[in-house]
Design a protein around this motif. Structure first.
Motif, PDB file in Angstrom:
ATOM      1  N   LEU A 162      35.851  42.463  39.240  1.00  0.00           N
ATOM      2  CA  LEU A 162      35.877  43.420  38.135  1.00  0.00           C
ATOM      3  C   LEU A 162      36.703  44.658  38.469  1.00  0.00           C
ATOM      4  CD1 LEU A 162      34.710  44.442  35.352  1.00  0.00           C
ATOM      5  CD2 LEU A 162      32.880  45.479  36.717  1.00  0.00           C
ATOM      6  N   LEU A 163      36.386  45.290  39.592  1.00  0.00           N
ATOM      7  CA  LEU A 163      36.992  46.584  39.931  1.00  0.00           C
ATOM      8  C   LEU A 163      38.319  46.456  40.679  1.00  0.00           C
ATOM      9  CD1 LEU A 163      33.723  48.383  41.048  1.00  0.00           C
ATOM     10  CD2 LEU A 163      34.942  48.632  38.868  1.00  0.00           C
ATOM     11  N   GLY A 164      38.393  45.552  41.640  1.00  0.00           N
ATOM     12  CA  GLY A 164      39.604  45.418  42.449  1.00  0.00           C
ATOM     13  C   GLY A 164      40.698  44.650  41.733  1.00  0.00           C
ATOM     14  N   THR A 165      40.428  43.371  41.485  1.00  0.00           N
ATOM     15  CA  THR A 165      41.437  42.531  40.846  1.00  0.00           C
ATOM     16  C   THR A 165      41.658  42.943  39.396  1.00  0.00           C
ATOM     17  OG1 THR A 165      40.770  40.708  42.282  1.00  0.00           O
ATOM     18  CG2 THR A 165      42.089  40.154  40.349  1.00  0.00           C
ATOM     19  N   MET A 211      32.706  32.863  35.166  1.00  0.00           N
ATOM     20  CA  MET A 211      32.260  34.248  35.079  1.00  0.00           C
ATOM     21  C   MET A 211      33.270  35.201  35.721  1.00  0.00           C
ATOM     22  SD  MET A 211      30.047  36.269  34.012  1.00  0.00           S
ATOM     23  CE  MET A 211      28.886  37.533  34.253  1.00  0.00           C
ATOM     24  N   THR A 212      33.831  34.810  36.858  1.00  0.00           N
ATOM     25  CA  THR A 212      34.772  35.680  37.566  1.00  0.00           C
ATOM     26  C   THR A 212      35.991  35.998  36.709  1.00  0.00           C
ATOM     27  OG1 THR A 212      34.027  34.785  39.672  1.00  0.00           O
ATOM     28  CG2 THR A 212      36.117  35.945  39.681  1.00  0.00           C
ATOM     29  N   VAL A 213      36.497  35.015  36.017  1.00  0.00           N
ATOM     30  CA  VAL A 213      37.671  35.234  35.158  1.00  0.00           C
ATOM     31  C   VAL A 213      37.360  36.267  34.081  1.00  0.00           C
ATOM     32  CG1 VAL A 213      39.179  34.128  33.465  1.00  0.00           C
ATOM     33  CG2 VAL A 213      38.648  32.961  35.587  1.00  0.00           C
ATOM     34  N   LEU A 214      36.168  36.215  33.538  1.00  0.00           N
ATOM     35  CA  LEU A 214      35.790  37.197  32.510  1.00  0.00           C
ATOM     36  C   LEU A 214      35.678  38.601  33.095  1.00  0.00           C
ATOM     37  CD1 LEU A 214      33.101  35.154  30.539  1.00  0.00           C
ATOM     38  CD2 LEU A 214      35.465  35.634  29.880  1.00  0.00           C
ATOM     39  N   LEU A 215      35.190  38.720  34.322  1.00  0.00           N
ATOM     40  CA  LEU A 215      35.097  40.032  34.968  1.00  0.00           C
ATOM     41  C   LEU A 215      36.486  40.606  35.242  1.00  0.00           C
ATOM     42  CD1 LEU A 215      32.138  39.356  37.390  1.00  0.00           C
ATOM     43  CD2 LEU A 215      32.130  40.841  35.368  1.00  0.00           C
ATOM     44  N   VAL A 216      37.397  39.763  35.696  1.00  0.00           N
ATOM     45  CA  VAL A 216      38.775  40.210  35.914  1.00  0.00           C
ATOM     46  C   VAL A 216      39.378  40.679  34.588  1.00  0.00           C
ATOM     47  CG1 VAL A 216      41.102  39.471  36.570  1.00  0.00           C
ATOM     48  CG2 VAL A 216      39.144  38.784  37.960  1.00  0.00           C
ATOM     49  N   ALA A 217      39.171  39.904  33.538  1.00  0.00           N
ATOM     50  CA  ALA A 217      39.711  40.270  32.222  1.00  0.00           C
ATOM     51  C   ALA A 217      39.103  41.577  31.719  1.00  0.00           C
ATOM     52  CB  ALA A 217      39.471  39.137  31.227  1.00  0.00           C
ATOM     53  N   LEU A 218      37.808  41.753  31.928  1.00  0.00           N
ATOM     54  CA  LEU A 218      37.149  42.983  31.494  1.00  0.00           C
ATOM     55  C   LEU A 218      37.693  44.194  32.244  1.00  0.00           C
ATOM     56  CD1 LEU A 218      34.967  44.345  29.789  1.00  0.00           C
ATOM     57  CD2 LEU A 218      33.334  43.823  31.606  1.00  0.00           C
ATOM     58  N   GLY A 219      37.849  44.075  33.556  1.00  0.00           N
ATOM     59  CA  GLY A 219      38.416  45.173  34.346  1.00  0.00           C
ATOM     60  C   GLY A 219      39.834  45.495  33.926  1.00  0.00           C
ATOM     61  N   ALA A 220      40.626  44.450  33.712  1.00  0.00           N
ATOM     62  CA  ALA A 220      42.017  44.646  33.289  1.00  0.00           C
ATOM     63  C   ALA A 220      42.089  45.258  31.897  1.00  0.00           C
ATOM     64  CB  ALA A 220      42.769  43.325  33.332  1.00  0.00           C
ATOM     65  N   ALA A 221      41.096  44.943  31.059  1.00  0.00           N
ATOM     66  CA  ALA A 221      41.070  45.496  29.702  1.00  0.00           C
ATOM     67  C   ALA A 221      40.848  47.006  29.704  1.00  0.00           C
ATOM     68  CB  ALA A 221      39.975  44.809  28.878  1.00  0.00           C
ATOM     69  N   VAL A 222      40.330  47.536  30.796  1.00  0.00           N
ATOM     70  CA  VAL A 222      40.176  48.983  30.946  1.00  0.00           C
ATOM     71  C   VAL A 222      41.367  49.565  31.708  1.00  0.00           C
ATOM     72  CG1 VAL A 222      38.730  50.808  31.926  1.00  0.00           C
ATOM     73  CG2 VAL A 222      37.665  48.819  30.843  1.00  0.00           C
ATOM     74  N   GLY A 223      41.776  48.898  32.783  1.00  0.00           N
ATOM     75  CA  GLY A 223      42.860  49.404  33.629  1.00  0.00           C
ATOM     76  C   GLY A 223      44.218  49.426  32.943  1.00  0.00           C
ATOM     77  N   ALA A 224      44.550  48.370  32.226  1.00  0.00           N
ATOM     78  CA  ALA A 224      45.874  48.289  31.596  1.00  0.00           C
ATOM     79  C   ALA A 224      46.081  49.361  30.518  1.00  0.00           C
ATOM     80  CB  ALA A 224      46.120  46.891  31.041  1.00  0.00           C
TER      81      ALA A 224
END
Length: 109
Positions: free
Chosen positions: A58-61, A1-14
């Motif tokens: 999600l938000l930090g990483t 689950m954590t990997v998906l949250l990181v990917a989701l956050g990065a999908a907005v940040g990048a």
């Protein structure tokens, strides 16, 4: 689950980083500078507020990691040569560290 949250956050940040760079980076890389400042401030605030676990993933990483860009900063520094490149590095890094500290201070206050 954590990997998906990181990917989701990065999908907005990048993409936000890309748009800022595309719109603002010219002779002086203002888009790159501004996203690094904003991401540093936000990360300081998140950590100070005690955000951890999945929300931090999600938000930090994810988001802040996708938004900020030290690899592009390195390219801007290199491409501008020793004098202007050093100025870009200082104008990015010194305020970014100060903004992270400010975010942390505001988050704990």
């Amino acid at each position: 689950m954590t990997v998906l949250l990181v990917a989701l956050g990065a999908a907005v940040g990048a993409p936000a980083r890309y748009v800022a760079g595309h719109l603002l980076d010219e002779r002086w890389p203002w888009g790159t500078v501004l996203v690094n400042w904003a991401g540093s401030f936000l990360l300081g605030l998140l950590v100070a507020r005690g955000v951890s676990g999945d929300p931090l993933a999600l938000l930090g990483t994810g988001f802040c990691g996708g938004l900020t860009t030290y690899s592009a900063l390195a390219v801007h520094v290199h491409d501008r040569g020793p004098r202007l490149g050093s100025a870009v590095a200082l104008v990015t890094l010194v305020p970014a560290i100060a903004l992270c500290a400010l975010g942390f201070r505001l988050g704990t206050g």
